[in-house]
Enzyme design. Structure first.
Site, PDB file in Angstrom:
ATOM      1  N   CYS A   1       0.998  -0.999   0.230  1.00 30.94           N
ATOM      2  CA  CYS A   1       0.031   0.405  -0.056  1.00 30.94           C
ATOM      3  C   CYS A   1       0.805   1.001  -0.237  1.00 30.94           C
ATOM      4  O   CYS A   1       0.819   1.732  -0.759  1.00 30.94           O
ATOM      5  CB  CYS A   1      -0.914  -0.492   1.312  1.00 30.94           C
TER       6      CYS A   1
ATOM      7  N   HIS B   1      -2.941   6.399   4.737  1.00 33.65           N
ATOM      8  CA  HIS B   1      -1.372   6.307   5.262  1.00 33.65           C
ATOM      9  C   HIS B   1      -0.667   7.815   4.340  1.00 33.65           C
ATOM     10  O   HIS B   1      -0.698   8.086   3.426  1.00 33.65           O
ATOM     11  CB  HIS B   1      -0.357   5.827   4.608  1.00 33.65           C
TER      12      HIS B   1
END
Length: 345
Positions: free
Chosen positions: A133, A247
């Site tokens: 990711c 994130h």
């Protein structure tokens, strides 16, 4: 439009659940859905496109005679290692969201905005790997800048949400925050992470490696160069922060010698890149944040500034929803490109 039979392995997990949402939102041409999980979740119901489906147990024979076209795997590397071959043998293309196949030289590792041409290599093994990711959102920002100036080195620090550790990570943060407000935080369980995550920052994600980095950090190093077909230096420090979702990354990019970076040119290149949004107005408090990115399919970038001392160096700040952009959405985008490739032949 032709419709496709889809299987989702890990249907009851966080990424599996998000895959169903993304497939619906993108109006993916689904003929039939086969949700799969462990025996623990078998028998549970999921709803997709207004229809209920029963989760079936993942076995070595479950793909037989099901005419599955695309199988999304999001149940952990050991599960993909054991069961992906059965989906391929039954005629499906596997889009794998685990780390198991990513560095296999015979399996393409794809971020569709960056290296869509690599999807053509799927036939060799019948598998396309979905990157880590943190890598996905970073290479989406690196690619247009590399095309503009040519990258020599990347240094990145990540600020990774607890959902990167799955449902257990999110639950642990919530329970610990509840304990904080109940004045019982010192007694709160610590299971998902090495230390308490509530009101804390942990510079440690995944297992330590012999070189002093962690496995998560080395994923970013190795995957970046495979995706971008490059050999520039990458150094990563991956940090877990008490944020539920999305994130963030602080990225310093050193370009080739002789480059004199223009912030205006860099912003224009990023703004024109597919699925990237520039949010960069410091004076008016506008910059990417996790709350902005959550539940979206875009990668946001801001704090774009030239280094004070080195003319060939740029600093940027990127944020994306890692459950979507960093997993489910990227997998669906791969499937969409794969379909286009098949239909164009």
């Amino acid at each position: 439009m032709k419709k496709y039979n889809i299987a989702v392995v890990g249907a009851s997990g966080a990424v599996g659940e998000e895959l169903f949402r993304v497939l619906e939102e993108h109006n993916f041409p689904v003929a039939n859905m086969l949700p799969l999980a462990s025996s623990k979740s078998a028998g549970e119901k999921i709803e997709f496109n207004g229809k209920d489906y029963i989760i079936e147990e993942l076995t070595s024979t479950v793909f037989e005679n099901r005419d599955i076209d695309i199988a999304f795997f999001s149940a952990g590397g050991s599960i993909s290692a054991e069961f992906a071959k059965y989906a391929v043998e039954a005629g499906a293309v596997v889009i794998d969201n685990t780390s198991h196949f990513r560095m296999d030289p015979n399996i393409p590792l794809v971020v569709p905005e960056v290296n869509p041409e690599d999807i053509e290599l799927w036939e060799e093994r019948g598998i396309i790997a979905n990157p880590n990711c943190s890598t996905i959102q970073m290479v989406q920002l690196l690619k247009p800048l590399d095309d503009l100036y040519g990258i020599k080195r990347v240094d990145v620090s990540t600020y990774q949400a607890v959902s990167g550790a799955g449902k257990k990570g999110m639950e642990e943060l919530v329970y610990q925050m509840q304990a904080f407000f109940n004045f019982t935080l010192d007694d709160a369980k610590v299971e998902a992470f090495a230390h308490r995550i509530a009101l804390n920052v942990i510079p440690h994600i995944d297992t330590p490696q012999s070189n002093g980095y962690t496995k998560e950090e080395m994923k970013m190093v190795n995957e970046t160069n495979k995706i971008m077909h490059s050999n520039f230096a990458v150094s990563a420090t991956c940090v877990r922060v008490p944020v539920l979702r999305s994130h963030s990354e602080s990225i310093t990019i050193t370009f080739k010698e002789g480059v004199d970076v223009s912030v205006i040119e860099a912003k224009e290149a990023l703004a024109n890149f597919e699925n990237v949004v520039v949010v960069d107005d410091l004076e008016n408090n506008e910059y990417p944040m996790p709350l902005m990115a959550t539940d979206t399919d875009m990668t946001y970038v801001g704090r774009i500034r030239k280094d004070i001392f080195a003319p060939n160096m740029l600093h940027i700040w990127g944020v994306a929803d890692q459950v979507r952009v960093g997993a489910a959405t990227n997998a669906v985008r791969i499937a969409q490109k794969w379909i286009k490739l098949k239909e164009d032949v």
